[in-house]
Write a protein that holds these residues in place. Sequence first.
Motif, short mmCIF file in Angstrom:
data_model
loop_
_atom_site.label_atom_id
_atom_site.label_comp_id
_atom_site.label_asym_id
_atom_site.label_seq_id
_atom_site.Cartn_x
_atom_site.Cartn_y
_atom_site.Cartn_z
N VAL A 125 0.83 -1.21 0.00
CA VAL A 125 0.00 0.00 0.00
C VAL A 125 0.86 1.26 0.00
CG1 VAL A 125 -1.85 -1.19 1.22
CG2 VAL A 125 -0.15 0.09 2.53
N PRO A 126 0.29 2.41 -0.36
CA PRO A 126 1.04 3.67 -0.30
C PRO A 126 1.49 3.99 1.12
CG PRO A 126 -1.02 3.92 -1.51
CD PRO A 126 -1.06 2.57 -0.88
N GLU A 127 2.49 4.88 1.24
CA GLU A 127 3.05 5.19 2.56
C GLU A 127 2.02 5.74 3.52
OE1 GLU A 127 6.28 7.71 1.56
OE2 GLU A 127 7.63 6.05 1.08
N SER A 128 1.04 6.46 3.01
CA SER A 128 0.02 7.05 3.89
C SER A 128 -0.83 5.99 4.57
CB SER A 128 -0.87 8.00 3.08
OG SER A 128 -1.52 7.28 2.02
N LYS A 178 0.39 2.79 5.31
CA LYS A 178 1.23 1.79 5.99
C LYS A 178 0.99 1.74 7.51
CE LYS A 178 4.83 1.67 2.45
NZ LYS A 178 4.36 0.42 1.84
N TYR A 222 10.39 -2.14 3.56
CA TYR A 222 8.96 -2.40 3.51
C TYR A 222 8.63 -3.88 3.37
CZ TYR A 222 8.41 2.65 2.81
OH TYR A 222 8.45 4.01 2.97
#
Length: 421
Positions: free
Chosen positions: A77-80, A82, A144
């Motif tokens: 998923v995108p960093e926002s 995580k 990640y």
Amino acid sequence: MYAFRKPFSVGKFEQVDAFMGVLDFKIALVLAQVFGYLLSKFIGIKVVSELTANRRALALLSLVMAAQLALILFALVPESLKPLMMFLNGIPLGMIWGIVFSFLEGRKTSEILGAFLSVTFIVASGLVRTVGQWLILDLNVSEYWMPATTGAIFILPLFLSVYFLAQTPAPSPSDKLARQARAPMNGQQRLAFFLRFAPGILLLISSFLLFTGLRDFRDNFSAEIWQALGHGEEPAIFAYAGIRIAGVVLFVLAAMVVIKNNTTAFLSNHGFILLGCALLGGTTYAFEQQWIDGKSWMVWLGAGLYIAYIPYNCFLFDRMISAVGSTANAGFLIYLADSAGYLGSVSILLYRTFASPDISWLEFFIQLCYLVATLGGALVIGSMLYFSVRLLRASHASHVKHQDSDERLTKAPQLFYKENT
């Protein structure tokens, strides 16, 4: 289970911007997982205390696999998003310990079994971080993907260990006689037990809040602390400390199995916790005075912390149930304490982030060690005094009751003669 929980903490995530422009990204991940654990502990008060024996193995595997799925999504998923994945990772893992210990509680050998099981707090935590660091430094796995990769390595050992754990026989009749029968507890029974011993339980929970907060801070930011001590680039340093700490803790805590009397053992648990507090504060002072080096300090400090922390997760509440003579289960008390403990973790992280952001990791950690050793020790002394008085009164009342019963038995033939002549 630790392979699915702890490895992410060796990542530094320095290339990522602050989460929502406010929080350091790694702190956001740690907080998210801890919030998941916190929620899990409240759920566990009901789920673990009511779980029947035939559903334990399936529950263990299902929960850990749900945590692994969250780690895979963490990498994708995108960093926002995580931090949300770490939150979802923490929820299922927070119930694992209580389910595992439910296989072992209520036995004459619970202390020795619990002592070996408790080594996982120390050795496993350090070992899986070493594996995570090895994946990053030697195999170039990204920060990640490292948590999910570490989990994948341990899936087969997980299934094998749960299979063998499921073969554990139930407590024998002699176990039940020596340690009190254990049974699931409904909400009314949980409330009645808590109210019966509320002052002592609250003192123990408050002290555990401090020990959990310090343990989690040390675990989650051990990479930063070792960096400050000059050992940040040594992947094996986590296992180095963990193995030595485990040796000390196992030797000390296994000694509790020789205490047969439940009341003596329960109060002795308080004494072991106070020994841990003394080690925690004393070795920190010795390090500041440069009497010992950083490696020795981290080993002896860790030993003191775990000697204080581990009894709450197995010995203390198991012996408490045996000492007070109530049919209950340790899972309820463990999760009641854990739910408060992770409030301590969250509070310490938030305080470090917003109230003292300019203090170095090492300086903040030293101050925290002194606070926990002092205040935690005082709370444990309070609990020890409360239960000493309470159990002494109960013992006296039981003695008087038996005396009255014996006198009635002695007089019964005389009364029978008078009534029939």
